[in-house]
Write a protein that holds these residues in place. Structure first.
Motif, PDB file in Angstrom:
ATOM      1  N   ASP A 570       1.140  -1.387   0.212  1.00 30.97           N
ATOM      2  CA  ASP A 570      -0.345  -0.177   0.239  1.00 30.97           C
ATOM      3  C   ASP A 570       1.083   1.734  -0.141  1.00 30.97           C
ATOM      4  N   HIS A 571       2.197   0.897   0.498  1.00 27.39           N
ATOM      5  CA  HIS A 571       3.011   2.572   0.490  1.00 27.39           C
ATOM      6  C   HIS A 571       3.725   2.798  -0.745  1.00 27.39           C
ATOM      7  N   LEU A 572       3.838   1.673  -1.298  1.00 27.20           N
ATOM      8  CA  LEU A 572       4.755   1.817  -2.358  1.00 27.20           C
ATOM      9  C   LEU A 572       3.678   2.901  -3.692  1.00 27.20           C
ATOM     10  N   SER A 573       5.020   3.723  -4.247  1.00 24.84           N
ATOM     11  CA  SER A 573       4.471   4.882  -5.134  1.00 24.84           C
ATOM     12  C   SER A 573       3.518   4.245  -6.802  1.00 24.84           C
ATOM     13  N   GLU A 574       3.134   4.921  -6.773  1.00 26.79           N
ATOM     14  CA  GLU A 574       2.674   3.947  -8.142  1.00 26.79           C
ATOM     15  C   GLU A 574       3.171   4.033  -9.325  1.00 26.79           C
ATOM     16  N   SER A 575       4.678   4.290  -9.148  1.00 23.53           N
ATOM     17  CA  SER A 575       5.526   4.397 -10.191  1.00 23.53           C
ATOM     18  C   SER A 575       6.585   3.026  -9.617  1.00 23.53           C
ATOM     19  N   GLU A 576       6.318   2.590  -8.602  1.00 25.83           N
ATOM     20  CA  GLU A 576       6.851   1.418  -7.989  1.00 25.83           C
ATOM     21  C   GLU A 576       6.134  -0.385  -8.307  1.00 25.83           C
ATOM     22  N   ARG A 577       3.928   0.680  -8.645  1.00 28.33           N
ATOM     23  CA  ARG A 577       3.323  -0.468  -8.032  1.00 28.33           C
ATOM     24  C   ARG A 577       4.041  -0.955  -9.766  1.00 28.33           C
ATOM     25  N   GLU A 578       3.565   0.357 -10.785  1.00 27.63           N
ATOM     26  CA  GLU A 578       3.386  -0.393 -12.098  1.00 27.63           C
ATOM     27  C   GLU A 578       4.699  -1.528 -12.292  1.00 27.63           C
ATOM     28  N   ALA A 608       3.505   7.054 -15.115  1.00 28.09           N
ATOM     29  CA  ALA A 608       3.659   7.404 -13.772  1.00 28.09           C
ATOM     30  C   ALA A 608       5.561   7.073 -13.652  1.00 28.09           C
ATOM     31  N   ILE A 609       6.037   6.544 -14.866  1.00 29.99           N
ATOM     32  CA  ILE A 609       7.255   5.814 -14.458  1.00 29.99           C
ATOM     33  C   ILE A 609       7.901   7.210 -15.575  1.00 29.99           C
ATOM     34  N   ASP A 610       8.754   7.686 -14.343  1.00 30.55           N
ATOM     35  CA  ASP A 610       9.445   8.598 -15.544  1.00 30.55           C
ATOM     36  C   ASP A 610      10.476   8.528 -16.447  1.00 30.55           C
ATOM     37  N   SER A 611      10.560   9.684 -17.447  1.00 28.86           N
ATOM     38  CA  SER A 611      10.685   8.742 -19.326  1.00 28.86           C
ATOM     39  C   SER A 611      12.538   8.237 -18.835  1.00 28.86           C
ATOM     40  N   ASP A 612      13.690   8.795 -17.877  1.00 30.72           N
ATOM     41  CA  ASP A 612      14.883   7.381 -17.590  1.00 30.72           C
ATOM     42  C   ASP A 612      14.203   6.063 -17.887  1.00 30.72           C
ATOM     43  N   ARG A 613      13.490   6.196 -16.269  1.00 34.90           N
ATOM     44  CA  ARG A 613      13.560   4.456 -16.011  1.00 34.90           C
ATOM     45  C   ARG A 613      12.205   4.085 -16.757  1.00 34.90           C
ATOM     46  N   ILE A 614      11.795   5.049 -17.743  1.00 39.48           N
ATOM     47  CA  ILE A 614      11.150   3.780 -19.302  1.00 39.48           C
ATOM     48  C   ILE A 614      12.009   3.344 -19.499  1.00 39.48           C
ATOM     49  N   ALA A 615      12.991   4.025 -20.158  1.00 33.52           N
ATOM     50  CA  ALA A 615      13.896   3.857 -21.073  1.00 33.52           C
ATOM     51  C   ALA A 615      14.667   2.477 -20.577  1.00 33.52           C
ATOM     52  N   TYR A 624      13.257  -9.810 -24.240  1.00 36.74           N
ATOM     53  CA  TYR A 624      12.485 -10.862 -24.194  1.00 36.74           C
ATOM     54  C   TYR A 624      11.441 -11.079 -25.338  1.00 36.74           C
ATOM     55  N   ALA A 625      10.946 -10.018 -25.858  1.00 34.48           N
ATOM     56  CA  ALA A 625      10.192 -10.861 -27.095  1.00 34.48           C
ATOM     57  C   ALA A 625      10.637  -9.561 -28.217  1.00 34.48           C
ATOM     58  N   ASP A 626      10.491 -10.852 -29.608  1.00 31.33           N
ATOM     59  CA  ASP A 626      10.615 -10.704 -30.752  1.00 31.33           C
ATOM     60  C   ASP A 626      10.099  -9.228 -31.450  1.00 31.33           C
ATOM     61  N   CYS A 627       8.798  -8.573 -30.718  1.00 36.62           N
ATOM     62  CA  CYS A 627       8.704  -7.392 -31.370  1.00 36.62           C
ATOM     63  C   CYS A 627       7.685  -6.949 -29.741  1.00 36.62           C
ATOM     64  N   LEU A 628       8.498  -6.553 -29.460  1.00 37.35           N
ATOM     65  CA  LEU A 628       7.992  -5.485 -28.748  1.00 37.35           C
ATOM     66  C   LEU A 628       7.572  -4.057 -28.720  1.00 37.35           C
ATOM     67  N   VAL A 629       6.445  -3.387 -28.122  1.00 33.80           N
ATOM     68  CA  VAL A 629       5.249  -2.626 -28.860  1.00 33.80           C
ATOM     69  C   VAL A 629       4.825  -2.077 -27.857  1.00 33.80           C
ATOM     70  N   VAL A 630       5.434  -0.702 -27.701  1.00 31.65           N
ATOM     71  CA  VAL A 630       5.280   0.665 -26.803  1.00 31.65           C
ATOM     72  C   VAL A 630       4.405   1.841 -26.782  1.00 31.65           C
ATOM     73  N   ALA A 631       3.408   1.979 -25.827  1.00 32.07           N
ATOM     74  CA  ALA A 631       2.927   3.617 -26.310  1.00 32.07           C
ATOM     75  C   ALA A 631       3.406   4.582 -25.149  1.00 32.07           C
ATOM     76  N   LEU A 632       3.684   5.334 -25.216  1.00 32.77           N
ATOM     77  CA  LEU A 632       4.264   6.471 -24.378  1.00 32.77           C
ATOM     78  C   LEU A 632       3.882   7.831 -24.793  1.00 32.77           C
ATOM     79  N   LEU A 633       3.643   8.697 -24.135  1.00 34.67           N
ATOM     80  CA  LEU A 633       3.576  10.290 -24.577  1.00 34.67           C
ATOM     81  C   LEU A 633       4.987  10.441 -24.956  1.00 34.67           C
ATOM     82  N   ARG A 634       5.256  11.528 -25.768  1.00 31.87           N
ATOM     83  CA  ARG A 634       6.539  11.871 -26.638  1.00 31.87           C
ATOM     84  C   ARG A 634       7.931  12.662 -25.612  1.00 31.87           C
ATOM     85  N   GLU A 635       6.908  13.081 -24.639  1.00 32.81           N
ATOM     86  CA  GLU A 635       8.393  13.531 -23.674  1.00 32.81           C
ATOM     87  C   GLU A 635       8.876  12.057 -22.840  1.00 32.81           C
TER      88      GLU A 635
END
Length: 650
Positions: A570-578, A608-615, A624-635
């Motif tokens: 319950d005390h995890l941040s939204e980023s940590e939880r995701e 909920a995860i900052d851009s550097d951590r997303i990268a 782990y996948a032949d084709c990884l498709v990820v949806a992101l905001l431009r920033e």
């Protein structure tokens, strides 16, 4: 339709009326594909388009359309999916990539609505989620089959062991018979030499000698025949006695079988009824989950954005009315009727739906316990019925065999009496030759006849012992194959019995390993470790108490002075939880070899995860996948390398 093993060339996706998409034509490449853009640019809808083509039933049809279509071309193979609105429901058809999308829905399609991610957010049972694709009924059936084969092999090997213990005694018996035959043969040779030394000088004496030898030869043949008849008679009597003993044992066993009133067919009907109820509950639980998920999504978005129509006399509306609308922070626009509803009322309704789903899950577990109990009873009844039939069939055969053998015994007894009478007659004829002149010859002939008959019997007995030795040695030659097969069955049985445990251990190890790696990579402040602990717990299932496995999620943090303490989810941040939810999905993806089932992994709702951590996370997952498709905001996409493939318009 057959599917390619992996992605080696570009992928074309065409879609009409899926989610918020009117129509689109997008080309993806093997590796990482990044869908970039602002909110409400159909990135999630495009991921749903891929899911639809791959076989998922989660994508939705565009609200203002009656039909939609997806076409995916992959390494020369084409997969199609159609969606059509019929009687208020969306019907799926076509030839998708997967016939059964369960594994992909759970672990490869990691959108915001993904069950693994939601389970972490709501603290649900992670073990049930990760082990859901395991068919325990199939494993139990395989265990039953292997156990039956193992019992049969054990019986055969035990029989061979008993046969092996007979060999030393049989070898000694054969040697003793050979020695005895040799001794009798020596005595026969001596008597034959003694007869040759008798000298009947006159021709009449020679004729009389021939008559004596002929009489004793007939007597010897008659005695040999009598011995054969008596041997056959004794064999028949022994067989008759063995059959009688077997009949008594079978009758006792048949009497011991209790007369069960319930028939297996009746239990089968009850089992089918319970299974139908369980399937109905499965459907209800799935529908409840969909309703809960949908409403949670809408509640998160504060309902649908509804444009209120202004009245023709809007000039008369007061500033106070507008202010009241803007201050209604606790109201949500209802997505069913468009009216404003208090948020607490919706959350209360959602809580009742969750409680109902929990109740249905418990009811399903109790039904499964009843099914297991009835299945065991049905199996026992069928085995008892089968055994009763086998006993009755064998008893009938024994009775027929006893009748035949009794008739044969009577025939042999009659033959024996006739042969004894004939021997008495032949002995009487031989006695006429007894006089002082030929008494020694006659006695020698009699002893010779007896010894020759004895030798024949000994040789026959020796041949039987040798045949028994040969049979045992031939049978024992197969023991190595039986032992190898039993070892194979034992290994398969152990593998089946421990398959679920090993999958659970593998899932826990995979989660802990990847969680450690990703936390080290993302460097969350004061978050030292997140791991799953596998433990046993005792629960009630219907009327039974059973032991089950639970996955406990542990979180270790540290204070500014370096002191470590255990925290809760319950005390995890939204980023940590995701991130934790994504790792749970990745663990299931690896444990169930989802990469062999579908070559795609889809990621969405990472805001909920900052851009550097997303990268860093995308770089970690691309292996782990032949084709990884990820949806992101431009920033957020700006932190990713240029080597990835980018899709900016859908």
């Amino acid at each position: 339709m057959s599917s390619p093993a992996s992605v080696t060339s570009s992928i074309t996706v065409l879609a009409e009326n899926i989610g918020g998409i009117d129509s689109t034509d997008v080309t993806l490449t093997p590796g990482v594909n990044v869908l970039t853009g602002r909110n409400a640019t159909n990135r999630t809808s495009f991921l749903q388009t891929i899911m639809a083509a791959l076989g998922s039933r989660q994508p939705s049809l565009k609200g203002d359309a009656d039909a939609g279509r997806v076409e995916l071309t992959l390494d020369g193979w084409q997969y199609t999916r159609t969606l059509e609105r019929c009687n208020g429901e969306v019907v799926f058809d076509g030839e998708p990539y997967l016939d059964d999308p369960e594994l992909a829905d759970l672990f490869a399609f990691q959108l915001e609505s993904n069950e693994a991610r939601r389970a972490v957010r709501s603290g649900d049972d992670l073990r049930e989620l990760i082990m859901r694709p395991v068919d325990t009924d199939e494993i139990e059936a395989e265990i039953d089959s292997l156990e039956a084969e193992k019992r049969d092999l054990d019986d055969q090997l035990e029989h061979l062991a008993q046969l092996e213990t007979e060999l030393p005694g049989l070898e000694e018996e054969r040697i003793a018979l050979d020695d005895e035959i040799e001794s009798v043969t020596d005595r026969i040779s001596a008597l034959e030499t003694e007869l040759d030394e008798f000298d009947l000088d006159i021709e009449a004496s020679r004729a009389r000698k021939d008559a004596i030898e002929s009489a004793f030869a007939d007597l010897q043949a008659a005695r040999t025949e009598l011995e054969s008849i008596e041997y056959d008679l004794e064999t028949e009597r022994e067989s008759y006695a063995e059959l009688e003993a077997e009949r008594d044992d079978l009758q006792a066993e048949l009497a011991a079988l209790d007369d069960e009133q319930t028939s297996p067919d009746r239990l089968e009907g009850r089992i089918q009824e319970l299974r139908a109820r369980k399937r109905s509950l499965d459907t209800t639980v799935s529908e409840l989950q969909s309703v809960i998920r949908f409403n949670e999504d809408r509640l998160t978005d504060d309902g649908f954005e509804i444009e209120l129509e202004e009245a023709a006399d809007s000039e008369t509306e007061t500033d106070g009315d507008i202010t009241e609308q803007l201050l209604a922070d606790d109201d949500v626009v209802c997505w069913t009727c468009g009216s404003h509803v208090d948020r607490d009322r919706i959350e209360s309704t959602l809580e009742r739906l969750r409680s109902l789903r929990h109740h249905k899950l418990e009811e399903r577990s109790e039904l499964q316990a009843q099914i297991d109990d009835l299945t065991s009873r049905r199996k026992a009844l069928r085995e008892r019925s089968q055994r009763r039939g086998e006993l009755e069939t064998r008893l009938s055969a024994i009775e027929d065999d006893l009748e035949r053998r009794q008739q044969r015994i009577e025939e042999l007894e009659a033959e024996r009496d006739e042969q004894r009478a004939r021997i008495d007659e032949l002995e009487s004829d031989a006695d006429t030759f007894e006089n002082a002149e030929y008494s020694d010859i006659i006695e020698t002939h009699r002893e010779l006849n007896r010894l020759e008959l004895e030798r024949e019997n000994l040789e026959a007995e020796r041949d039987e012992v040798q045949a028994r030795i040969d049979d045992i040695e031939t049978t024992l030659a197969d023991r190595r194959d039986l032992e190898d097969r039993r070892e194979t069955v034992e290994e398969a049985l152990t593998e089946c019995r421990t398959r679920v445990d090993r999958l659970e251990e593998t899932a826990v190890d995979a989660f802990n390993e990847h969680m450690d790696s990703i936390l080290s990579l993302l460097e969350y402040e004061n978050l030292d470790r997140i791991w799953i602990d596998r433990r046993e717990k005792t629960v009630r299932e219907g009327r039974q108490t059973v032991t089950k496995t639970a996955f406990d999620l542990h979180i270790i943090r540290s204070t500014a002075d370096g002191t470590s303490y255990e925290d809760t989810i319950d005390h995890l941040s939204e980023s940590e939880r995701e991130v934790t939810g994504l790792v749970v999905a990745l663990a299931g993806y690896l444990v169930h070899d989802v990469y062999d089932v579908v070559p795609f992994m889809l990621l969405d709702s990472l805001e909920a995860i900052d851009s550097d951590r997303i990268a860093a996370l995308v770089e970690y997952l691309e292996d782990y996948a032949d084709c990884l498709v990820v949806a992101l905001l431009r920033e957020d996409a700006e932190a990713l390398p240029d080597s990835y493939s980018y899709v900016q318009e859908i």
